[in-house]
Design an enzyme around this catalytic site. Structure first.
Site, short mmCIF file in Angstrom:
data_model
loop_
_atom_site.label_atom_id
_atom_site.label_comp_id
_atom_site.label_asym_id
_atom_site.label_seq_id
_atom_site.Cartn_x
_atom_site.Cartn_y
_atom_site.Cartn_z
N LYS A 344 49.82 73.78 39.39
CA LYS A 344 49.40 75.20 39.19
C LYS A 344 50.58 76.34 39.35
CE LYS A 344 44.47 74.51 38.76
NZ LYS A 344 43.14 74.94 39.11
N ARG A 378 41.34 66.73 41.83
CA ARG A 378 41.58 66.53 40.43
C ARG A 378 43.16 66.88 40.28
NH1 ARG A 378 41.80 70.27 36.16
NH2 ARG A 378 40.49 69.43 34.18
#
Length: 402
Positions: A344, A378
């Site tokens: 991210k 995840r």
């Protein structure tokens, strides 16, 4: 000269372990374990009289409570209160509050909080198997069947490539595979339901026949979730926390699937345009609690709900770091925690790297998340993540007897 140690004790099991090493008998273990666990509980939005009463009761028990100075003379309509004491002292406070009829709601909230904080294991039931969460951290592999996802958009847009990649993730150790057909990157526009279905259903149908691990459908739409479950999906992962389509909870209830509820402000298209919180964790907890309430009201079994604070979804760099640092705060919800930090933007900002050079940063966040209470991670990069989880789990469980 005597040696003095400062012990870090995270739960009752560790408290008992240390007392047994000292030689405390069974009666002593029962009486003292709650005295070794210190709690700092923030009670928000109480009237000044209640805040002052709580402070007096905590002081009488040997603990304390910090209150707004304006609350002492009742010049503020509402105030927050910080309870400071051992678990045993807070348990006794709960007993004392039972004598005040007008504080029954607060008393019940404190009881629920203590129950949630003491919970260490959760069991979720997929169609093919049950998972016990709290020992080995589970890994959810990410399979984006989209042309425009921020990290791997287009790589697995072809059905055969997507299925092959899903099989490879299962072989590398993924405990579940999350299939998504709508990009949720910042600024992404929604796609129509028919388009989303055309992307995910063929992949789920084919993949479910080739892997033994459960498949999760990453969607915020009830229609897509229903078709995905019929095609072989066993978990529903809703990034909107039921705010886009509340009927999605009815699908989870009817099909008895685990339901992941994530926190997001706005939508993927708008979430990074006005990133501001008056109180980050208060707002996340309030929103997730409302999502949980909606799900349970629709018939979703309480033990089938998983929460996700939504790293990167309507948060800036500082917000994401604070969530990781204080992830254990989510324990007050009494639900297992899923976390996704993989590749991210906030990692890229710290390392000054593009999306394809964030593996080390991702693995660092995974280890930190496990030590702070994450139950499911995840991630895109399954094999290195699985290895990082093995080390983090070993550290977390060291000395616990598990």
């Amino acid at each position: 000269m005597s040696l003095i140690r400062c012990l870090h004790i995270a739960n009752s099991r560790e408290a008992i372990h240390h007392m047994e090493k000292v030689g405390v008998d069974t009666t002593g273990l029962r009486l003292m374990q709650g005295k070794m666990l210190h709690l700092n509980l923030k009670v928000e939005g109480v009237d000044p009289k209640t805040a002052n009463l709580i402070k007096q009761e905590m002081l009488s028990l040997g603990g304390d409570a910090a209150v707004d100075g304006r609350g002492l003379d009742c010049s503020a309509p509402l105030t927050d209160t910080l309870l400071m004491g051992t678990q045993k002292q807070v348990e006794r406070l709960v007993t004392k509050l039972e004598q005040y009829p007008h504080l029954q709601s607060l008393d019940q909230s404190l009881k629920e909080t203590l129950t949630h904080l003491s919970k260490r294991h959760y069991v979720i039931h997929c169609r093919s198997r049950a998972y016990t969460l709290g020992k080995q951290t589970l890994l959810m592999g990410i399979l984006n069947v989209t042309p425009d996802s921020f990290s791997d958009g287009g790589l697995y847009f072809d059905k055969e490539r997507a299925v092959d990649h899903g099989v490879r993730m299962a072989e590398e150790g993924a405990d579940m595979i999350d299939v998504g057909g709508e990009s949720t990157r910042p600024g992404a526009k929604p796609v129509g339901e028919e388009e989303e279905l055309s992307r995910v259903i063929p992949v789920i149908e084919a993949l479910s026949k080739k892997v033994k691990v459960p498949i999760s459908i990453d969607t915020s739409h009830a229609g897509v979730a229903q078709k995905a479950v019929e095609a072989g999906a066993e978990i529903i992962n809703d990034i909107s926390g039921l705010y886009v389509d509340p009927h999605l909870a009815e699908v989870a209830a009817r099909e008895h699937t685990p339901l992941v509820l994530m926190h997001i402000r706005g939508t993927p298209e708008t979430m990074q345009k006005d990133v501001h919180y008056d109180s980050l964790f208060s707002e996340i907890l309030h929103s997730l609690r409302e999502s949980v309430h909606r799900a349970e009201s629709c018939g979703v079994e309480p033990n089938q709900i998983i929460v996700d604070p939504g790293i990167g979804f309507g948060k800036n760099l500082e917000h994401n770091l604070l969530i990781l640092k204080n992830l254990s705060e989510l324990r007050v919800l009494g639900k297992p925690i899923l976390l996704g930090t993989s590749r991210k933007t906030f990692i890229g900002k710290i390392l000054n790297t593009d999306v394809n050079e964030r593996l080390e940063g991702t693995l660092s966040t995974i280890a930190i998340a496990v030590l702070h209470g994450a139950h499911i991670i995840r991630c895109h990069d399954v094999l290195p993540a699985k290895r990082a989880l093995a080390v983090a789990d070993a550290i977390k469980l060291a000395g616990s007897g598990e």
